[in-house]
Each structure stands twice: as C-alpha cells, then as structure tokens.
Design a protein around this motif. Structure first.
Motif, mmCIF file in Angstrom:
data_model
loop_
_atom_site.group_PDB
_atom_site.id
_atom_site.type_symbol
_atom_site.label_atom_id
_atom_site.label_comp_id
_atom_site.label_asym_id
_atom_site.label_seq_id
_atom_site.Cartn_x
_atom_site.Cartn_y
_atom_site.Cartn_z
ATOM 1 N N ASP A 83 9.123 9.993 0.103
ATOM 2 C CA ASP A 83 9.132 9.496 -1.270
ATOM 3 C C ASP A 83 7.746 9.533 -1.880
ATOM 4 O O ASP A 83 7.568 9.852 -3.052
ATOM 5 N N ILE A 84 6.742 9.203 -1.066
ATOM 6 C CA ILE A 84 5.389 9.184 -1.591
ATOM 7 C C ILE A 84 4.893 10.592 -1.863
ATOM 8 O O ILE A 84 4.194 10.838 -2.837
ATOM 9 N N VAL A 143 0.854 -1.196 0.000
ATOM 10 C CA VAL A 143 0.000 0.000 0.000
ATOM 11 C C VAL A 143 0.887 1.243 0.000
ATOM 12 O O VAL A 143 0.594 2.237 -0.648
ATOM 13 N N THR A 144 2.005 1.152 0.711
ATOM 14 C CA THR A 144 2.923 2.292 0.765
ATOM 15 C C THR A 144 3.470 2.624 -0.625
ATOM 16 O O THR A 144 3.585 3.789 -0.974
ATOM 17 N N VAL A 145 3.799 1.597 -1.408
ATOM 18 C CA VAL A 145 4.422 1.902 -2.704
ATOM 19 C C VAL A 145 3.399 2.152 -3.812
ATOM 20 O O VAL A 145 3.765 2.534 -4.909
ATOM 21 N N ARG A 146 2.134 1.950 -3.531
ATOM 22 C CA ARG A 146 1.140 2.077 -4.596
ATOM 23 C C ARG A 146 1.124 3.456 -5.270
ATOM 24 O O ARG A 146 1.110 3.529 -6.497
ATOM 25 N N ILE A 149 3.520 5.317 -5.660
ATOM 26 C CA ILE A 149 4.759 5.399 -6.436
ATOM 27 C C ILE A 149 4.587 4.683 -7.775
ATOM 28 O O ILE A 149 4.982 5.189 -8.820
ATOM 29 N N SER A 196 5.694 11.527 -5.155
ATOM 30 C CA SER A 196 4.849 10.906 -6.170
ATOM 31 C C SER A 196 3.451 11.520 -6.235
ATOM 32 O O SER A 196 2.833 11.532 -7.288
ATOM 33 N N LYS A 255 5.089 2.455 6.873
ATOM 34 C CA LYS A 255 4.379 3.514 6.166
ATOM 35 C C LYS A 255 4.966 4.881 6.507
ATOM 36 O O LYS A 255 4.914 5.803 5.715
ATOM 37 N N GLU A 304 -6.111 2.796 0.602
ATOM 38 C CA GLU A 304 -6.012 1.681 1.544
ATOM 39 C C GLU A 304 -5.081 1.968 2.718
ATOM 40 O O GLU A 304 -4.833 1.096 3.544
ATOM 41 N N SER A 305 -4.552 3.190 2.778
ATOM 42 C CA SER A 305 -3.730 3.546 3.941
ATOM 43 C C SER A 305 -4.627 3.728 5.150
ATOM 44 O O SER A 305 -5.833 3.865 5.010
ATOM 45 N N GLU A 350 -3.572 7.613 -0.047
ATOM 46 C CA GLU A 350 -3.821 6.344 -0.721
ATOM 47 C C GLU A 350 -5.039 5.703 -0.065
ATOM 48 O O GLU A 350 -5.142 5.667 1.159
#
Lengths: 386, 295
Positions: free
Chosen positions: B95-96, A328-331, A333, B99, B89, B50-51, B48
């Motif tokens: 980094d997120i 979920v964290t990289v989604r 990205i 994005s 997380k 689902e976070s 996100e």
C-alpha cells in the motif's frame, strides 16, 4: 498482607472516571501528579532508549506516584484488539501490547519493588476486578456504568471547549470554564445525575466574538491525542489561534469500538445511548489507500483523514510519538491523500525532548497557511471515483 | 511474466521459498542485487524518515525493480507462528509503495497467517495456473526448499558449536544480520578477528514460554535459551534504529544475559556508512571478551 494502594498512568482526563469507579468499589487510589517535563525526563531515564514516548511518560507517572504512597501499578491492555480480524485498537501488533511486561522489567531493573495489576490482559475483565475488590458482579457493573458514562461526558465537555475556545473573546476564559466543568463532573457519582447534566451550561458565561473558525481534524496515535502534556497542549494552541479542533478517536469511542468483551460492549453502548460504530466502515473508507490493518490506530488515521476531508474540514493534524510503528507506516499514505485531494495535512512527531517553541511555530504556520487557502478559496480536488 | 523479488525484508527470512515458488510456476524471477550504494541512496530518498533502515531499504529495492519486471512479490506475513504476529510495517509495504511511487506496479500478495503458507500460496498459484497437480507440486517444492535451507542452517550451527574458536552470537532480524552492505559487514569483521560468528537465524529455538507476541521476538527468546546452554563468549545484538520490535525485545535479552554474566553489546544501525565507529566498537568488544577469559 499490606494494603494495596493503586495508581494508574495519566492519559488525559481518563483518571477521573477510573477514580470514581475505584472509590465506589472501595479501592484506594493515588493519582500521579500532573505530567511535567520532569516526569518525562524521569521516565526517559529508566526506560529503554528506543521505546515510544507514551511508555516513558507512564514510567515517570509510576515513579512519581510511588513517592506519594502507591504500591501497585495498574495498567489496562485490551487483548482482544489488534488481531488481524479485529482490526485496530492498542492491544495487537503495536508495542502497547507488551507495555505491561516491559514496565515490570524496567521497575525491577530500577530496583523498585512494586506489584502490577495488568487488567484485561487475558480477557475476563470483570473477573479480575472481582478478585481485587472482593465485590459482586452487580456492584462492579454499577461502578463501570458510572465510569463509562463519565468517560463520554468528559469527552463531550472537552469537545465543547474546543468549539468555544476558537471564538472566545477573552483568552483563557474557556480553559477556566472547562476546569470548573470538569470539577463539577468529578464531584458527581450517580448515573442519574450524570445523565441529566447540561454540559453547555459550563460554558454559558463565555463571551464570544463573531468569526468563522477554521476547522482542523486531529488524527494519530491514541495517547498523543489524549494527553495534552505529551503534545505541548496543542488543542489549546490551536484554539487560541482561532481554530476549532475535532477528533474522532476519543477514549469513549475507542472503548466502544474495541470493547473488552461482547456483552460489556453491548452494555456500554446502551449506557451511552450510542451505537457501536461498525469496524468494517473504517476499513472500507481506508481501502483505496490501505488494504490491511497495520496495528494500533493506523487504519483509523487514514480513514479519519478522509472523513475529515469529506466533512469539509480545512486541514488535518497527524500526531505520533517518534517511531510509532503503525503511524509511521501510514505517514506516506497521509502525504499521498494530502496530495491527491489538495488537502493540508501536517504531521508532528514527539519524543521526550519537547520544545514547545518549535511546535508553536509549526502550528502557527500551519494555521496561517490554511487560513490563506480558505480566504483565497483554494480549490479542493474531487474524490477519486466520484 | 517477470516477477520481481526485492532482496530485503522477507527475502532474507526465506531466501529460497519465493524464488523456487515462482520458478516452478514457470515465471522469470528478477532478484534485485544485494544492497549497494545506489540502492541505499534510493532507500533514503523514497523511504519514510522515521522507518527503520530495513523498511527504507525495501523501497530502494522496489525502485530498482520498478521498470525491470511486471509484478513485485510482497507476501503479507500476518504471523509466521500460530497465535503470533509479524511487524506491522511489513504489511503496509504494497500500500505504501502505491503512495510513494507514481508508477503503477502490480503486487503479488500471499497472506500467511499463523505460519500457514499453503492456503495463501494456493490462491496465488491459482492466478498463474488452474492445474491442481501443478499447484500442489509447486507448493511442496517451495516448502521443501525452505525446509532444506533451514536444515543447512542448523547443520552450520552445529558445526560452529564444535569449533575451537570463541563463539560470538549475533542476535537480530535476518534482514539486518545478512544485509552485509547495510550492517557494514559485521559478520566478516568478527571472523577476521578470529571469532566464530553464530547468527540466530541458524539456531533451532529451544522450547519455552513467552508473553512476546511478535513471532520474531518469540523465536529470539527461544534461540537465546538454546545458545545459553552452550559455551559462548559474548553476544552482539544488532538492530536498526527505530525498530519497534527490538525496543521491547532487547531489554529482555539484556536482562537474560546479565543473569548469565555474558558480555553483550547492542549495535544500532542506520543509513550512516562510516565504518570507523563500528570497527572501534567491534575491536573493543572482542578485546573485552578475550580479557574476561584471561581473568
């Protein structure tokens, strides 16, 4: 003392090499029945609500194996993996590290009296096997050698099947050939014979059609990638739609990348005639987007998506259990990579409420989209910095 | 330089540490306001899906800070205790952000591994000043402010223990229990009903052994052990929907409480803001606690 009858969670075909090794060492094993919706529902009933799908399926496996006479539940955790310096693998920051303990609690609260054997939890894998089997180190290494070889061969057979399925003339022919091939593989327990096996011969009888298949890379969470019952048999679905599937993260690769010990890792690489892929490479590829490990195989998902792009694949499929911490964290990205490179990435998340129809529609649409793009010669963006 | 600190996640873990650190370095600190409707909406938009709510909220707060500062603080908490580690997380936040948002913004990172703040802080401070004495002074002031804060929390805990009222322990991540808007003011609701709400972050953990590898989960089990040695009326576990850590920890907490025969309620939050459901459950729980005493 009662005799111990072991069982293990199903995860793709990984039970096959395990069973071979166990039989070689004189240990009794019950393989749980194949995963069905009933297995998953059973596991979900006893598991905590918020836990990820693999845990629920595993509990289902245990309970069904229990009915078949198993009395000791076996699980494997790679305790070396997942730390900050070690990078990915299942043992670290992700919830997998705590699976063993939570399984024990869940069974206890369900009123089931079973033993647990958590391999690899504190390192010293060989020592643990010695204690259980009472065999010598040499014998254990011999058994492991056959098992590891088998892991790799099964993986290669599966990979071949994905290639054949995308071009088969009669639907279902490849699946039949694959099952037969796996049966042959399971019947062999000597290293030499395994080494000399020609895997292509399993698929020799398949009639193929002339067409260029689409190529789709699969990334994501380890269990979802390996266990077809947990991902609605997505590889078969894709194959039947004329798409060839590929994944970098197989079982053999994962064991090699994150071996349970240095010496054992070296040995495994030698048995498989394979070099250990350097971990730093994954980190380097993922770096423009992700600068640190986020546990599990999160960083691998990012790096593999870029790898698939560079290798000219037509799209990437990202599979994860709902709420998976690293994936979920990289989604976001992956979404960004898709945008930057103009490269199709579809994310599918799974939980115990599996509706094959919903997945099928999304897969069909995805395949249609990338086929159209390919026919139109959609421009792919250059890599940043190149 | 204007340094932005999102009032979420790590801020609630150490509310004074980073503010003191940057103020002592002579920088202007911009703190985002407590979560409100606008920020929550931004969180849902940028986060996100689902976070957990807390990780969504951090992006809401970052979106607020985006055009109000030159750099945003995002410490990389690998582990706040020796041999244990944090939620992954957290680590992905900078980094997120890159994005999610189109605007470029600089992040100030500080790696904290095994609970060691100094090395990372020293490195970070070095980018602001080369003077060694200043750096050491800044670090010690920042760490002192953290220690003071902890001390105040422990004092409050001891005072609460001495109280005549019924004691309800609220277990949860600091960023869940103290984000009043996001948790629909649970603590105030308990106080309104005549309960003494003890939050776990104020409890000094009792020494214990645990297989739990997450620093937060490990600490919680110790804090649970500590509060169980006192007379408590009930426990409310407050977690965010899809919190990975809680999915593992909560069953163990519940099991422990079952053994001690203490009522426990597990409340799961998401961005839903309807209060009625929460009020009903809190009322029911408070009634249960009172009824058990009469029996």
């Amino acid at each position: 003392m009662k005799e111990r009858i072991f069982t293990l969670p199903l995860c793709g075909n990984s039970w096959m090499p395990f069973k071979t090794a166990a039989e070689k060492l004189g240990v009794q094993v019950v393989v749980p029945p194949p995963i069905t919706n009933e297995t998953i529902a059973l596991g979900a009933r006893y598991s905590p609500e918020g836990i990820c799908l693999p845990f629920k399926v595993i509990i289902g496996n245990y309970l069904q194996a229990l009915d078949q006479g198993a009395n000791t539940m076996m699980f494997y955790i790679n305790s070396r993996a997942g730390s900050k310096n070690h990078g990915g693998g299942g043992g670290g920051m992700c919830r997998l590290r705590h699976y063993g303990h939570l399984q024990q609690l869940v069974m206890k609260r369900a009123g089931v009296d079973v033993d647990f054997l958590i391999l690899g939890e504190n390192g010293g894998l060989i020592g643990q096997i010695k204690e259980v089997t009472g065999r010598g180190t040499w014998e254990i290494i011999q058994a492991l050698r056959v098992a590891i070889k088998k892991v790799r061969l099964i993986e290669m057979t599966e990979e071949l099947s994905w290639r054949y399925r995308a071009v088969e003339k009669h639907p279902g022919a490849t699946s039949k050939a694959l099952n037969k091939g796996l049966e042959v593989l399971q019947g062999i327990d000597s290293f030499k014979e395994l080494d000399g096996l020609n895997l292509e011969s399993f698929f020799a009888g398949i009639e193929t059609v002339e067409r260029e298949p689409l190529r789709i890379g699969v990334v994501g969470e380890f269990y979802l990638l390996l266990e077809p019952a947990s991902n609605c048999h997505i590889y078969e679905m894709l194959g039947e739609l004329g798409a060839e599937v590929h994944r970098h993260l197989g079982l053999g690769e994962a064991i090699l990348r994150y071996p349970p010990g240095f010496v054992l890792g070296k040995l495994m690489a030698w048995w498989l005639n394979q070099s250990i892929p350097p971990r730093s490479e994954t980190a380097k590829i993922a770096e423009p987007y992700l600068t640190c490990s986020v546990g599990g195989h999160g960083r691998e998902s990012v790096a593999d998506t870029i790898r698939f792009y560079e290798a000219g694949y037509d799209g990437v499929l990202h599979l994860l259990p709902m709420g998976c911490m690293p994936e979920v964290t990289v989604r976001p990205i992956l979404r960004k990579i898709s945008e930057d490179y103009n490269f199709p990435v579809l994310t599918l998340s799974f939980d115990e409420v599996i509706s094959e129809g919903a997945i099928r529609i999304r897969i069909e649409t995805f395949v249609d989209v990338i086929r159209l793009r390919k026919e139109r010669g959609e421009r792919r963006h250059a890599l940043p910095g190149s | 330089m204007k340094v932005g600190i999102p009032r979420s996640l790590f801020y609630y873990k150490h509310p004074h540490l980073w503010v003191t650190f940057f103020e002592e370095l002579g920088q202007e600190v911009v703190l985002s306001p407590p979560t409100n409707k606008t920020l929550l909406e931004a969180a849902v938009r940028f986060g996100e899906d689902e976070s957990c709510l807390a990780v969504k909220l951090v992006f809401g707060h970052i979106s607020y800070l985006m055009d109000k500062c030159d750099a945003i603080v995002a410490p990389a908490y690998y582990g706040l205790q020796p041999g244990r580690y944090s939620c992954p997380k957290f680590l992905g936040v900078p980094d997120i952000t890159k994005s999610i948002f189109r605007e470029r913004i600089e992040f100030l990172r500080c790696e904290v591994d095994d609970g060691e703040f100094e090395p990372g802080m020293r490195q970070l401070a070095h980018t602001f000043t080369k003077d060694r004495h200043t750096i050491e002074r800044v670090i010690s002031r920042a760490l002192d402010s953290r220690a003071e804060h902890k001390h105040r929390l422990h004092q409050r805990y001891r005072k609460q223990l001495a109280s005549e009222k019924r004691k309800i322990v609220v277990i949860g991540h600091a960023y869940v229990i103290h984000d009043a808007y996001a948790n629909l003011n649970l603590l105030a609701k308990l106080q309104d009903r005549g309960m003494e709400a003890i939050t776990t972050d104020s409890v000094p953990p009792a020494p214990h052994e645990s297989f739990l590898k997450w620093d937060f989960a490990y600490e919680t089990m110790g804090q649970l052990k500590e509060v169980l040695s006192h007379d408590i009326a009930g426990v409310i576990v407050l977690s965010n929907f899809n919190c990975g850590v809680d999915a593992i920890t909560v069953p163990f907490v519940e099991h422990e409480l079952e053994q001690h025969d203490i009522p426990c309620m597990h409340l799961i939050l998401d961005e839903h803001t309807g209060e009625a459901g929460m009020i009903t459950r809190v009322d029911t729980f408070v009634d249960t606690v009172k009824m058990r005493e009469r029996a």
